[in-house]
Design a protein around this motif. Structure first.
Motif, PDB file in Angstrom:
ATOM      1  N   GLU A  29       0.847  -1.187   0.000  1.00  0.00           N
ATOM      2  CA  GLU A  29       0.000   0.000   0.000  1.00  0.00           C
ATOM      3  C   GLU A  29       0.881   1.235   0.000  1.00  0.00           C
ATOM      4  O   GLU A  29       1.874   1.300   0.737  1.00  0.00           O
ATOM      5  CB  GLU A  29      -0.873   0.047   1.261  1.00  0.00           C
ATOM      6  CG  GLU A  29      -1.904  -1.052   1.358  1.00  0.00           C
ATOM      7  CD  GLU A  29      -2.693  -0.976   2.651  1.00  0.00           C
ATOM      8  OE1 GLU A  29      -3.685  -1.701   2.768  1.00  0.00           O
ATOM      9  OE2 GLU A  29      -2.313  -0.190   3.548  1.00  0.00           O
ATOM     10  N   CYS A  30       0.478   2.215  -0.791  1.00  0.00           N
ATOM     11  CA  CYS A  30       1.179   3.500  -0.770  1.00  0.00           C
ATOM     12  C   CYS A  30       0.707   4.288   0.448  1.00  0.00           C
ATOM     13  O   CYS A  30      -0.487   4.394   0.698  1.00  0.00           O
ATOM     14  CB  CYS A  30       0.880   4.267  -2.057  1.00  0.00           C
ATOM     15  SG  CYS A  30       1.650   5.899  -2.078  1.00  0.00           S
ATOM     16  N   VAL A  31       1.661   4.832   1.211  1.00  0.00           N
ATOM     17  CA  VAL A  31       1.311   5.604   2.402  1.00  0.00           C
ATOM     18  C   VAL A  31       0.860   7.024   2.024  1.00  0.00           C
ATOM     19  O   VAL A  31       0.082   7.647   2.730  1.00  0.00           O
ATOM     20  CB  VAL A  31       2.515   5.633   3.379  1.00  0.00           C
ATOM     21  CG1 VAL A  31       2.270   6.573   4.548  1.00  0.00           C
ATOM     22  CG2 VAL A  31       2.801   4.223   3.888  1.00  0.00           C
ATOM     23  N   SER A  32       1.316   7.515   0.874  1.00  0.00           N
ATOM     24  CA  SER A  32       0.998   8.893   0.464  1.00  0.00           C
ATOM     25  C   SER A  32      -0.396   9.025  -0.125  1.00  0.00           C
ATOM     26  O   SER A  32      -1.018  10.073  -0.023  1.00  0.00           O
ATOM     27  CB  SER A  32       2.025   9.379  -0.566  1.00  0.00           C
ATOM     28  OG  SER A  32       3.325   9.308  -0.026  1.00  0.00           O
ATOM     29  N   CYS A  33      -0.883   7.961  -0.773  1.00  0.00           N
ATOM     30  CA  CYS A  33      -2.234   7.966  -1.319  1.00  0.00           C
ATOM     31  C   CYS A  33      -2.854   6.600  -0.984  1.00  0.00           C
ATOM     32  O   CYS A  33      -2.255   5.825  -0.265  1.00  0.00           O
ATOM     33  CB  CYS A  33      -2.223   8.236  -2.832  1.00  0.00           C
ATOM     34  SG  CYS A  33      -1.497   6.918  -3.820  1.00  0.00           S
ATOM     35  N   ASP A  34      -4.012   6.327  -1.463  1.00  0.00           N
ATOM     36  CA  ASP A  34      -4.672   5.070  -1.088  1.00  0.00           C
ATOM     37  C   ASP A  34      -4.444   3.951  -2.098  1.00  0.00           C
ATOM     38  O   ASP A  34      -5.121   2.928  -2.050  1.00  0.00           O
ATOM     39  CB  ASP A  34      -6.179   5.298  -0.920  1.00  0.00           C
ATOM     40  CG  ASP A  34      -6.488   6.133   0.321  1.00  0.00           C
ATOM     41  OD1 ASP A  34      -5.686   6.066   1.275  1.00  0.00           O
ATOM     42  OD2 ASP A  34      -7.521   6.823   0.325  1.00  0.00           O
ATOM     43  N   LYS A  52       6.978   0.802  -9.695  1.00  0.00           N
ATOM     44  CA  LYS A  52       6.333   1.523 -10.802  1.00  0.00           C
ATOM     45  C   LYS A  52       5.536   2.706 -10.284  1.00  0.00           C
ATOM     46  O   LYS A  52       5.538   3.786 -10.881  1.00  0.00           O
ATOM     47  CB  LYS A  52       5.423   0.570 -11.588  1.00  0.00           C
ATOM     48  CG  LYS A  52       6.191  -0.460 -12.392  1.00  0.00           C
ATOM     49  CD  LYS A  52       5.244  -1.463 -13.040  1.00  0.00           C
ATOM     50  CE  LYS A  52       6.036  -2.561 -13.738  1.00  0.00           C
ATOM     51  NZ  LYS A  52       5.188  -3.667 -14.199  1.00  0.00           N
ATOM     52  N   HIS A  53       4.835   2.498  -9.150  1.00  0.00           N
ATOM     53  CA  HIS A  53       4.048   3.585  -8.553  1.00  0.00           C
ATOM     54  C   HIS A  53       4.971   4.728  -8.136  1.00  0.00           C
ATOM     55  O   HIS A  53       4.655   5.899  -8.357  1.00  0.00           O
ATOM     56  CB  HIS A  53       3.274   3.045  -7.340  1.00  0.00           C
ATOM     57  CG  HIS A  53       2.329   4.039  -6.742  1.00  0.00           C
ATOM     58  ND1 HIS A  53       1.126   4.371  -7.323  1.00  0.00           N
ATOM     59  CD2 HIS A  53       2.414   4.775  -5.600  1.00  0.00           C
ATOM     60  CE1 HIS A  53       0.506   5.271  -6.572  1.00  0.00           C
ATOM     61  NE2 HIS A  53       1.273   5.527  -5.511  1.00  0.00           N
ATOM     62  N   ALA A  54       6.122   4.420  -7.564  1.00  0.00           N
ATOM     63  CA  ALA A  54       7.089   5.449  -7.166  1.00  0.00           C
ATOM     64  C   ALA A  54       7.574   6.222  -8.387  1.00  0.00           C
ATOM     65  O   ALA A  54       7.715   7.453  -8.341  1.00  0.00           O
ATOM     66  CB  ALA A  54       8.265   4.806  -6.428  1.00  0.00           C
ATOM     67  N   GLN A  58       6.230   9.701  -7.646  1.00  0.00           N
ATOM     68  CA  GLN A  58       7.223  10.176  -6.668  1.00  0.00           C
ATOM     69  C   GLN A  58       6.807   9.862  -5.237  1.00  0.00           C
ATOM     70  O   GLN A  58       7.390  10.401  -4.292  1.00  0.00           O
ATOM     71  CB  GLN A  58       7.497  11.702  -6.815  1.00  0.00           C
ATOM     72  CG  GLN A  58       7.903  12.103  -8.222  1.00  0.00           C
ATOM     73  CD  GLN A  58       9.175  11.417  -8.693  1.00  0.00           C
ATOM     74  OE1 GLN A  58      10.177  11.417  -8.006  1.00  0.00           O
ATOM     75  NE2 GLN A  58       9.109  10.791  -9.860  1.00  0.00           N
ATOM     76  N   HIS A  59       5.815   9.001  -5.029  1.00  0.00           N
ATOM     77  CA  HIS A  59       5.479   8.518  -3.685  1.00  0.00           C
ATOM     78  C   HIS A  59       6.492   7.424  -3.336  1.00  0.00           C
ATOM     79  O   HIS A  59       6.647   6.466  -4.082  1.00  0.00           O
ATOM     80  CB  HIS A  59       4.052   7.936  -3.638  1.00  0.00           C
ATOM     81  CG  HIS A  59       2.998   8.945  -3.953  1.00  0.00           C
ATOM     82  ND1 HIS A  59       1.693   8.592  -4.269  1.00  0.00           N
ATOM     83  CD2 HIS A  59       3.055  10.303  -3.977  1.00  0.00           C
ATOM     84  CE1 HIS A  59       0.992   9.705  -4.484  1.00  0.00           C
ATOM     85  NE2 HIS A  59       1.799  10.748  -4.317  1.00  0.00           N
ATOM     86  N   THR A  60       7.157   7.555  -2.198  1.00  0.00           N
ATOM     87  CA  THR A  60       8.297   6.669  -1.927  1.00  0.00           C
ATOM     88  C   THR A  60       8.143   5.815  -0.676  1.00  0.00           C
ATOM     89  O   THR A  60       9.020   5.020  -0.358  1.00  0.00           O
ATOM     90  CB  THR A  60       9.590   7.499  -1.788  1.00  0.00           C
ATOM     91  OG1 THR A  60       9.400   8.470  -0.767  1.00  0.00           O
ATOM     92  CG2 THR A  60       9.937   8.177  -3.107  1.00  0.00           C
TER      93      THR A  60
HETATM   94 ZN   LIG Z   1       0.809   6.803  -3.951  1.00  0.00          ZN
END
Ligand SMILES: [Zn+2]
Length: 79
Positions: A29-34, A52-54, A58-60
């Motif tokens: 799960e991305c912590v910056s978005c859902d 790939k999401h990063a 740029q969500h890391t």
């Molecule tokens: Zn994200």
């Protein structure tokens, strides 16, 4: 008068990893978005998704979820 003694034994229990019917589940799960990777039986798919999401957002920071299943079974008594 006859004495009657009842002996109650309470078995110890142990947890046994369930692998035959219920496979482990991995998810990122991305912590910056859902956004989530979705559930997979191997960690590599969710990890690839996180990279790939990063790259796209740029969500890391990611939260890794690992679910596995256990059976509680009576402990075998060795005497
Ligand atoms: Zn994200």
């Amino acid at each position: 008068m006859m004495a009657i003694t009842k002996i109650w034994r309470f078995a110890d229990w142990v947890l046994k990893l369930e692998t035959s019917n219920s496979r482990p589940m991995y998810e990122m799960e991305c912590v910056s978005c859902d956004a989530t990777s979705g559930v997979a039986e191997e960690p590599t798919g969710p990890q690839d998704w996180a990279l790939k999401h990063a790259g796209r957002t740029q969500h890391t920071l990611f939260r890794a979820l690992h679910t596995c299943f256990f059976h509680a079974v009576p402990k075998t008594v060795r005497e």
